[in-house]
Design a protein around this motif. Sequence first.
Motif, PDB file in Angstrom:
ATOM      1  N   UNK A 128     -86.628 -15.470 -19.230  1.00  0.00           N
ATOM      2  CA  UNK A 128     -86.268 -15.488 -17.680  1.00  0.00           C
ATOM      3  C   UNK A 128     -85.847 -14.760 -18.102  1.00  0.00           C
ATOM      4  N   UNK A 129     -85.474 -13.890 -19.405  1.00  0.00           N
ATOM      5  CA  UNK A 129     -84.360 -12.465 -19.408  1.00  0.00           C
ATOM      6  C   UNK A 129     -85.575 -11.374 -18.696  1.00  0.00           C
ATOM      7  N   UNK A 130     -86.395 -11.453 -19.952  1.00  0.00           N
ATOM      8  CA  UNK A 130     -88.329 -10.781 -19.690  1.00  0.00           C
ATOM      9  C   UNK A 130     -88.593 -10.934 -18.058  1.00  0.00           C
ATOM     10  N   UNK A 148     -78.397  -1.452 -22.934  1.00  0.00           N
ATOM     11  CA  UNK A 148     -78.124  -2.960 -23.784  1.00  0.00           C
ATOM     12  C   UNK A 148     -78.514  -3.564 -23.324  1.00  0.00           C
ATOM     13  N   UNK A 149     -79.353  -4.296 -24.053  1.00  0.00           N
ATOM     14  CA  UNK A 149     -80.429  -5.294 -24.122  1.00  0.00           C
ATOM     15  C   UNK A 149     -79.637  -6.772 -23.858  1.00  0.00           C
ATOM     16  N   UNK A 150     -79.432  -7.889 -22.899  1.00  0.00           N
ATOM     17  CA  UNK A 150     -78.825  -8.531 -22.712  1.00  0.00           C
ATOM     18  C   UNK A 150     -78.984  -9.848 -23.332  1.00  0.00           C
ATOM     19  N   UNK A 151     -78.118 -10.312 -24.128  1.00  0.00           N
ATOM     20  CA  UNK A 151     -78.484 -11.779 -25.439  1.00  0.00           C
ATOM     21  C   UNK A 151     -78.688 -12.703 -24.769  1.00  0.00           C
ATOM     22  N   UNK A 153     -78.412 -16.018 -21.066  1.00  0.00           N
ATOM     23  CA  UNK A 153     -78.856 -15.739 -19.318  1.00  0.00           C
ATOM     24  C   UNK A 153     -76.639 -15.890 -18.816  1.00  0.00           C
ATOM     25  N   UNK A 154     -76.192 -15.993 -19.483  1.00  0.00           N
ATOM     26  CA  UNK A 154     -74.629 -15.939 -19.144  1.00  0.00           C
ATOM     27  C   UNK A 154     -74.436 -15.143 -18.949  1.00  0.00           C
ATOM     28  N   UNK A 155     -74.773 -13.771 -20.271  1.00  0.00           N
ATOM     29  CA  UNK A 155     -74.481 -12.601 -19.868  1.00  0.00           C
ATOM     30  C   UNK A 155     -75.192 -11.554 -18.699  1.00  0.00           C
ATOM     31  N   UNK A 156     -76.305 -11.922 -18.863  1.00  0.00           N
ATOM     32  CA  UNK A 156     -77.025 -10.946 -17.486  1.00  0.00           C
ATOM     33  C   UNK A 156     -76.415 -11.717 -16.570  1.00  0.00           C
ATOM     34  N   UNK A 157     -76.182 -13.137 -16.453  1.00  0.00           N
ATOM     35  CA  UNK A 157     -75.158 -13.666 -14.995  1.00  0.00           C
ATOM     36  C   UNK A 157     -73.751 -12.496 -14.530  1.00  0.00           C
ATOM     37  N   UNK A 158     -72.816 -12.291 -15.078  1.00  0.00           N
ATOM     38  CA  UNK A 158     -71.768 -11.957 -15.442  1.00  0.00           C
ATOM     39  C   UNK A 158     -71.946 -10.309 -14.939  1.00  0.00           C
ATOM     40  N   UNK A 159     -73.281  -9.234 -16.141  1.00  0.00           N
ATOM     41  CA  UNK A 159     -73.322  -8.297 -15.693  1.00  0.00           C
ATOM     42  C   UNK A 159     -73.913  -8.076 -14.276  1.00  0.00           C
ATOM     43  N   UNK A 160     -74.647  -8.594 -13.681  1.00  0.00           N
ATOM     44  CA  UNK A 160     -74.824  -8.973 -12.200  1.00  0.00           C
ATOM     45  C   UNK A 160     -74.865  -8.827 -11.688  1.00  0.00           C
ATOM     46  N   UNK A 161     -73.062 -10.056 -11.891  1.00  0.00           N
ATOM     47  CA  UNK A 161     -72.140  -9.404 -10.968  1.00  0.00           C
ATOM     48  C   UNK A 161     -71.432  -9.679 -10.799  1.00  0.00           C
TER      49      UNK A 161
END
Length: 262
Positions: A128-130, A148-151, A153-161
């Motif tokens: 999903x991250x890739x 800074x690569x996310x580790x 899915x929750x981090x990806x969503x927060x940074x995208x928001x």
Amino acid sequence: MWAKAPRNFKTPNMDLYDGMTDPRHHLSNFKSRMYLADAFDATRCKAFPTTLTKAAMKWFDNLSPRSVTGFDDLARKFLTRFSIQKDKTKHATSLLGVKQEVVKILRDYIERFNKACLEIQNLPTKAVIMGLVNGLRKGPFSQSISERHPSSLNEVQERAKKYINIEENSRLREPFLGPTLPYQPREKEKEPKKKEEQNLEKPRRYHNYTPLRVSLVDVYREICHTEKLPPPRPIKHKKTRSWIEYCEYHKLYGNSTNEFIT
């Protein structure tokens, strides 16, 4: 014969199946509603045709009498008949086709990407991250991801928001210029300016001139053989108004020398 449905039984309120979509989704939806109603096998057999329409209903009407032994048998025949409509199984590689378009905002891309993820079963977090990072266009969010690569899915969503909010706030601050209209030149700009108008627009070197005590013809005759007077420019042929008046400067009949010089 199948037993009659109980008097208090209600036909399930669901979309009718016309044979044009995946039959597994319709059958699963029907089973879940029957389970909540605690319906018997015979009741399920009676209720199922009420959820069919068009080609699917035509198929049910053409079943041979006494050819169905129970609901499981009916469900099996139903899936076999409309198996051609089954959705193709999607894998993680299909996420590579989801791209953020140049003119689309980040929110639109994230929504489309999340929708694509829901169509894939057992999707690994790394995939999903890739896939999300691969589809991003160059910009602040993609630069942040690369640094800074996310580790998770929750981090990806927060940074995208966070970057979605920044992008939308920036769009709100932009002044509204209204609809862009094609440039239409003014009437004066469409037509070339007349020679007289062009001469009038030229800046004057002096504002006050000493009045002459002699005529322009006399001045011309004094300087015509010197280099101080430039040669005349060619002018378009004009109808001769007089064979008496003659311009010594342009060597033409029709106007006097004073008129042409001024």
